[in-house]
Scaffold this motif. Structure first.
Motif, mmCIF file in Angstrom:
data_model
loop_
_atom_site.group_PDB
_atom_site.id
_atom_site.type_symbol
_atom_site.label_atom_id
_atom_site.label_comp_id
_atom_site.label_asym_id
_atom_site.label_seq_id
_atom_site.Cartn_x
_atom_site.Cartn_y
_atom_site.Cartn_z
ATOM 1 N N HIS A 439 16.066 -9.440 -12.203
ATOM 2 C CA HIS A 439 15.175 -9.203 -11.422
ATOM 3 C C HIS A 439 13.437 -9.185 -10.759
ATOM 4 N N THR A 440 12.987 -8.472 -12.138
ATOM 5 C CA THR A 440 12.062 -8.315 -11.460
ATOM 6 C C THR A 440 11.023 -9.918 -11.373
ATOM 7 N N GLY A 441 11.732 -11.007 -12.676
ATOM 8 C CA GLY A 441 12.050 -12.151 -12.467
ATOM 9 C C GLY A 441 11.265 -12.797 -11.663
ATOM 10 N N PHE A 442 12.312 -12.637 -10.893
ATOM 11 C CA PHE A 442 13.438 -13.347 -9.637
ATOM 12 C C PHE A 442 12.027 -12.995 -8.717
ATOM 13 N N MET A 443 11.533 -11.910 -8.208
ATOM 14 C CA MET A 443 11.208 -11.761 -7.379
ATOM 15 C C MET A 443 9.290 -12.026 -8.099
ATOM 16 N N ALA A 444 8.691 -12.129 -9.430
ATOM 17 C CA ALA A 444 7.359 -12.518 -9.492
ATOM 18 C C ALA A 444 7.088 -14.312 -9.470
ATOM 19 N N ALA A 445 8.149 -14.751 -9.828
ATOM 20 C CA ALA A 445 8.407 -16.062 -9.501
ATOM 21 C C ALA A 445 8.130 -16.376 -7.952
ATOM 22 N N THR A 446 8.972 -15.596 -7.329
ATOM 23 C CA THR A 446 8.800 -15.348 -5.438
ATOM 24 C C THR A 446 7.821 -15.705 -5.013
ATOM 25 N N ALA A 447 6.875 -14.417 -5.819
ATOM 26 C CA ALA A 447 5.444 -13.851 -4.723
ATOM 27 C C ALA A 447 4.760 -14.689 -5.491
ATOM 28 N N PHE A 448 4.352 -15.888 -6.411
ATOM 29 C CA PHE A 448 3.879 -17.047 -6.983
ATOM 30 C C PHE A 448 4.144 -17.839 -6.683
ATOM 31 N N LEU A 449 5.360 -18.837 -6.272
ATOM 32 C CA LEU A 449 5.343 -19.854 -6.176
ATOM 33 C C LEU A 449 5.914 -19.320 -4.365
ATOM 34 N N VAL A 450 6.427 -18.708 -3.766
ATOM 35 C CA VAL A 450 6.551 -19.555 -2.564
ATOM 36 C C VAL A 450 5.616 -17.706 -1.394
ATOM 37 N N MET A 451 5.824 -17.121 -1.605
ATOM 38 C CA MET A 451 4.994 -16.067 -0.439
ATOM 39 C C MET A 451 3.608 -16.044 -0.866
ATOM 40 N N HIS A 452 2.907 -15.085 0.193
ATOM 41 C CA HIS A 452 1.398 -15.157 0.052
ATOM 42 C C HIS A 452 0.710 -13.807 -1.067
ATOM 43 N N VAL A 453 0.374 -14.392 -2.533
ATOM 44 C CA VAL A 453 0.696 -13.876 -4.094
ATOM 45 C C VAL A 453 -0.421 -13.375 -3.844
ATOM 46 N N GLN A 454 -0.837 -12.591 -3.133
ATOM 47 C CA GLN A 454 -1.360 -11.084 -3.317
ATOM 48 C C GLN A 454 -0.404 -9.936 -2.621
ATOM 49 N N VAL A 455 0.406 -10.484 -2.564
ATOM 50 C CA VAL A 455 1.262 -9.424 -1.786
ATOM 51 C C VAL A 455 2.482 -9.174 -3.016
ATOM 52 N N ALA A 456 2.033 -9.605 -3.922
ATOM 53 C CA ALA A 456 3.367 -9.489 -5.469
ATOM 54 C C ALA A 456 2.711 -7.868 -5.788
ATOM 55 N N THR A 457 1.549 -7.258 -5.511
ATOM 56 C CA THR A 457 0.615 -5.835 -6.079
ATOM 57 C C THR A 457 2.010 -5.537 -5.545
ATOM 58 N N ARG A 458 1.941 -5.524 -4.089
ATOM 59 C CA ARG A 458 2.978 -4.102 -3.268
ATOM 60 C C ARG A 458 4.393 -4.854 -3.866
ATOM 61 N N PHE A 459 4.684 -6.396 -3.997
ATOM 62 C CA PHE A 459 6.295 -6.753 -3.962
ATOM 63 C C PHE A 459 6.653 -5.926 -5.427
ATOM 64 N N LEU A 460 6.150 -6.169 -6.172
ATOM 65 C CA LEU A 460 6.859 -5.923 -7.518
ATOM 66 C C LEU A 460 6.684 -4.423 -8.241
ATOM 67 N N SER A 461 5.606 -3.408 -7.074
ATOM 68 C CA SER A 461 5.371 -2.119 -7.542
ATOM 69 C C SER A 461 6.342 -1.216 -7.302
ATOM 70 N N ALA A 462 7.714 -1.815 -7.090
ATOM 71 C CA ALA A 462 9.012 -1.036 -7.162
ATOM 72 C C ALA A 462 9.859 -1.393 -8.523
ATOM 73 N N SER A 463 9.337 -2.313 -9.536
ATOM 74 C CA SER A 463 10.133 -2.696 -10.263
ATOM 75 C C SER A 463 9.956 -1.500 -11.512
ATOM 76 N N PRO A 464 11.020 -0.820 -11.464
ATOM 77 C CA PRO A 464 10.845 -0.151 -12.840
ATOM 78 C C PRO A 464 10.365 -0.361 -14.118
ATOM 79 N N LEU A 465 10.738 -1.855 -14.616
ATOM 80 C CA LEU A 465 10.227 -2.593 -15.283
ATOM 81 C C LEU A 465 8.936 -2.461 -15.756
ATOM 82 N N LEU A 466 8.559 -2.382 -14.651
ATOM 83 C CA LEU A 466 6.526 -2.732 -14.972
ATOM 84 C C LEU A 466 5.974 -1.569 -15.841
ATOM 85 N N TYR A 467 7.082 -0.688 -15.751
ATOM 86 C CA TYR A 467 6.318 1.358 -15.883
ATOM 87 C C TYR A 467 6.968 1.100 -17.252
#
Length: 509
Positions: A439-467
């Protein structure tokens, strides 16, 4: 022996998480208020608020009364509605009036509208309708954040079986780099609370509750649909157990059908919202007068809006002028990559096999992390059950607590016997962490390759794996001081800078 989680009563940890969650929200609100009082907003258009296009709602256009009892409070609340908050408040008051407004999913506006018409309705003559809408959004999201922090702790306890690591992970979430968005009128808080509560109930075998929560997360943000992947992972393992281990292929059919139905339920809010937008926008015109996306074989409104109005698309953001935004997203993307690498390296074989075959038939799909520096020797089933039951004492009945603890000690032994512990006995990859990695890998790849990359900070902020990863790093003696300092500086700096820039209508993630 395995390191004891903590000598502190887990109920004390829950209270501690609650204190940190509330304190962090008070800190954010204080910072935002200070920055707003010291600096002038870059964009003052927040105060420009034309009436709704439709006059069907009398309250929608009845917000121009100059005789408000507290005009300064009203002005402060209305002026704090910035960036995407403008869209959410507008939708809550006037509905979906413009095509681009369909980029914002309906759960948050619906909740804001309901609160403003019920709980906070008496305040409308005092501070005005728009200010009440803003207040409703702030109260709703800050309460949702507090519940998210509590359930991240509970979820972490179930997966990590270490209250100290779970506590630290929850505190890190309370002060995460995207904190300003959780205290603003954004959809992050609702998405996070329904995602985490859904995961918690999924682990407790409350699949119906989990399905409802995941569906609501999809009504808050489009990426809520990705939570269906957890049910896919569950169904895959149950089908494997039926076909390969139990040698009864017929048992796999109800499992697959049930999993598919739950996924369908999770997709319903997204599909319904797209159909609603299509009917409102496209059916107003004759077929030959429809705009191009309406005539597509699959008329997907969300895809059209993201591409047409926000320029979202594969590699579209890879421009030299966007380099500062890539730098802004570098810390969270680096943290995501390190988290994924860390957990995959614990046992690559288990990860790349998706955990299939890791456990024999009739065993629960639970596992745990052996903290670095321990021998990996399992605790006795009795002590584990008592500890877990104590953790859940305030939240669950005795029957529910037994359901959570069922099979833990068995899976510990299976994990140890199946070679998932390193020769030093340092770590073991929990099978249950695998979908979090994906889940985290897919979201990180999407944020980097598809989205406005700066949104990644809040896009990934609900991922428990990071914490979880950050918490383990900060509790590893050899690197705790250096990397712990870096993690806290990163969080603190983004909270300070974010509250300064965002609250004054300057761009930030």
């Amino acid at each position: 022996m395995m390191r004891k989680s903590s000598s502190i009563d887990p109920r004390d940890h829950t209270c501690l998480v609650l204190k940190y969650a509330i304190s962090s929200r008070l800190l954010l609100i204080t910072l935002i208020s200070l920055w707003r009082s010291f600096l002038s907003p870059y964009d003052t258009s927040a105060f420009i608020y034309p009436g709704c296009l439709s006059s069907a709602d009398a309250n929608a256009n009845a917000d121009t009364d100059p005789q408000l009892l507290f005009p300064h409070v009203a002005s402060a609340l209305e002026g704090s509605i910035v960036w995407d908050s403008v869209y959410y408040v507008r939708i809550a008051q006037c509905g979906y009036e413009y095509e681009q407004s369909y980029a914002f999913f309906p759960l948050l506006p619906i909740c804001i509208s309901l609160l403003s018409r019920t709980v906070f309705a008496p305040l409308i003559p005092i501070i005005g309708h728009k200010a009440v809408l803003g207040l409703s959004g702030y109260v709703l999201n800050n309460i949702a954040f507090v519940f998210t922090a509590l359930y991240i702790y509970r979820l972490s306890i179930l997966i990590l079986n270490d209250s100290e690591v779970a506590l630290r992970a929850s505190i890190l979430f309370c002060f995460n780099p995207a904190s300003v968005f959780y205290s603003s009128i954004y959809s992050e808080s609702l998405y996070a609370v329904f995602s985490i509560v859904g995961l918690y109930n999924l682990l407790g075998h409350a699949n119906n509750v989990a399905t409802l929560c995941f569906a609501l997360s999809g009504a808050a943000r489009s990426n809520g649909m990705l939570n269906a992947g957890y049910f896919c992972f569950q169904a895959m393992h149950q089908a494997y157990d039926a076909i390969i281990l139990k040698k009864h292929a017929s048992l796999a059919l109800p499992v697959v059908v049930s999993g598919a139905f739950r996924c369908f339920c999770i997709f319903i809010p997204f599909v319904s919202f797209q159909a609603y937008g299509y009917l409102n926008i496209c059916r107003r015109h004759a077929e030959d007068e429809m705009i191009p996306w309406c005539r597509a074989r699959i008329p997907l409104l969300y895809d059209h809006i993201q591409s047409h109005y926000w320029g979202v698309g594969f590699l579209k953001y890879f421009q030299v002028k966007q380099l500062p935004n890539f730098l802004l997203a570098t810390p969270v993307l680096s943290l995501a990559i390190c988290s994924i690498v860390y957990y995959v390296k614990l046992s690559p074989k288990v990860f790349f096999s998706l955990g299939l075959g890791a456990f024999p038939a009739n065993k629960e799909l639970f596992a745990y992390i052996i903290p670095p520096g321990t021998t990996g020797e399992p605790e006795t089933p009795g002590s584990l059950e008592d500890e877990t039951s104590s953790t859940l004492q305030d939240a669950q009945s005795l029957r529910q607590r037994k359901r959570f603890t069922k099979g833990w000690s068995t899976v510990r032994n299976v994990s140890l016997q199946s070679g998932n512990v390193s020769s030093e006995g340092r770590a073991c990859l929990p099978v249950l962490v695998i979908p979090f990695i994906l889940h985290t890998g897919f979201m990180a790849a999407t944020a980097f390759l598809v989205m406005h990359v700066q949104v990644a900070t809040r896009f990934l902020s609900a991922s428990p794996l990071l914490y979880w990863f950050a918490s383990h790093v900060m509790m590893t003696p050899s690197i705790a001081k250096r990397w712990g300092y870096f993690i806290w500086v990163y969080c603190a700096s983004y909270i300070l800078i974010g509250s300064l820039l965002f609250s004054n209508f300057y761009p930030f993630t």
